[in-house]
Design an enzyme around this catalytic site. Structure first.
Site: not given
Ligand code: WQD
Length: 351
Positions: A127, A152, A156
């Site tokens: 990741s 987590y 990785k």
């Molecule tokens: C993306 C953007 C949030 C939800 C994570 C893990 C990574 C990978 C994928 C997987 C961010 C914003 C999110 C919401 C929002 N792992 N957001 N409102 O955090 O980049 O990555 O998932 O299995 O290892 O860390 O992904 O989709 O959670 O967030 O504004 O309700 O969307 O702040 O900027 P992230 P995400």
């Protein structure tokens, strides 16, 4: 003869898309899944898309070393793609031991079988989280990994290192006593989103989604009242975070390219790492707006405080994957968001 790929976690979100693409390219696939974070919806979808009712499915837990060994005895496995892992960042902070035990032990069992049963190619699903808050963007595979902010993320990083060490240690094995060579590729995914164009497989989050796109689609369909956008005061153009959203079918194709490179003996090193992203940063606000526009609807959203642990921006330099794997992300973010919405509507029709 067709090569056989064991896909652990093959009934899950990414695993099911990868199974479809592998079968499309003539591979035989053996799916192993303990069903801890999915049901049979996606596996049934895979069978429909591929027209294959005979894909071997084994409900096993990769933490059970004997069960893993039995699979290697039963099939002549040319490559393993290891998806089977827990993946909720917040949960890993609350339950670190559960994450370390599950994610490390299952991978160690796979590697032990790979080594002891005559050698094997192993693809690990890593990741972009390993880069943390990188100072220079976009990140290349040589960008230093930063200390992880969650168990987590730690798993990785640790699994990448375990794979590298096993590759190094087994490089000279000659097959005596079954001890073979392990070769490995780690694919570092950015933010996988979207669903298969058939809308028969896609992401099935349990409970309240942590990730952005399932939260968006569930809000659009009325399962959630309002999307919270975490932070609009970041030093970015529109104040929201930047990510590299990679279409899940494009991501699946990167796995096929990596597996082919391994089984066809085209690797340049025993252990290789590739970023799998689009190379395009997209802000949360842009993504929400694109979702509204492509699907012709209005989303209920509000800006709230930043989410602890979020990095401001991360996106991939994909040169290495483009050149070495001969792979490039193809679907536009609009196509991907349309597929995510089609999948959510498909789920609603099943009820
Ligand atoms: C993306 C953007 C949030 C939800 C994570 C893990 C990574 C990978 C994928 C997987 C961010 C914003 C999110 C919401 C929002 N792992 N957001 N409102 O955090 O980049 O990555 O998932 O299995 O290892 O860390 O992904 O989709 O959670 O967030 O504004 O309700 O969307 O702040 O900027 P992230 P995400």
């Amino acid at each position: 003869m067709a090569k056989t790929v064991l896909v652990s976690g093959g009934a899950g979100y990414i695993g099911s898309h990868v199974t479809v693409e592998l079968i499309g390219k003539g591979y035989e696939v053996v799916v192993a899944d303990n069903m801890s974070n999915c049901d049979l919806t996606c596996f049934e979808g895979v069978k429909k898309i591929t027209g294959r009712d005979d894909i071997p499915f084994h409900q096993i837990d990769c933490c059970d070393s004997e069960a893993v060994n039995r699979l290697f005895d039963e099939y002549k496995i040319d490559a393993v793609i290891h998806f089977a892992a827990f993946k909720a960042v917040g949960e890993s902070v609350a339950e670190p031991l559960m994450y370390y035990r599950n994610n490390l032990v299952s991978f160690i069992n796979i590697l032990e079988a790979a080594k002891n049963k005559g050698g094997c190619n192993v693809l690990f699903s890593s990741s972009a989280t390993v880069y943390g808050e990188a100072e220079v963007l976009p990140v290349t595979e040589n960008t230093p990994r930063l200390p992880s902010t969650s168990p987590y993320g730690n798993t990785k990083q640790m699994c990448e290192d375990i794979l590298r060490d096993v590759v190094f240690a087994t490089a000279g094995n000659d097959g005596a006593d079954g001890q073979g060579v392990v070769k490995g590729i780690a694919l570092r995914y950015f933010n996988p989103i979207g669903a298969h164009p058939s809308a028969l497989i896609g992401e099935l989050p349990r409970g309240v989604p942590n990730n952005l796109v399932p939260f968006i689609t569930q809000t659009a369909i009325g399962k959630r009242e309002c999307l919270s956008i975490f932070g609009n005061d970041y030093p970015t153009e529109d104040g929201t975070c930047l990510r590299d959203y990679i279409d899940v079918v494009d991501l699946a194709k990167a796995h096929v390219a990596a597996v082919s490179r391994m089984v066809e003996g085209r690797m340049k090193e025993g252990y290789e790492i590739f970023n799998v992203g689009t190379g395009r940063p997209v802000s949360v606000y842009e993504l929400v707006t694109a979702f509204e526009n492509v699907n012709g609807l209005k989303l209920n959203y509000k800006f709230v405080d930043r989410r602890p642990g979020d990095v401001m921006a991360i996106w991939a330099d994909t040169t290495l994957a483009n050149e070495e794997l001969g792979w490039k992300a193809e679907r536009t973010v609009e196509e991907t968001l349309a597929s995510a919405w089609a999948w959510e509507k498909h789920l609603a029709e099943q009820k």
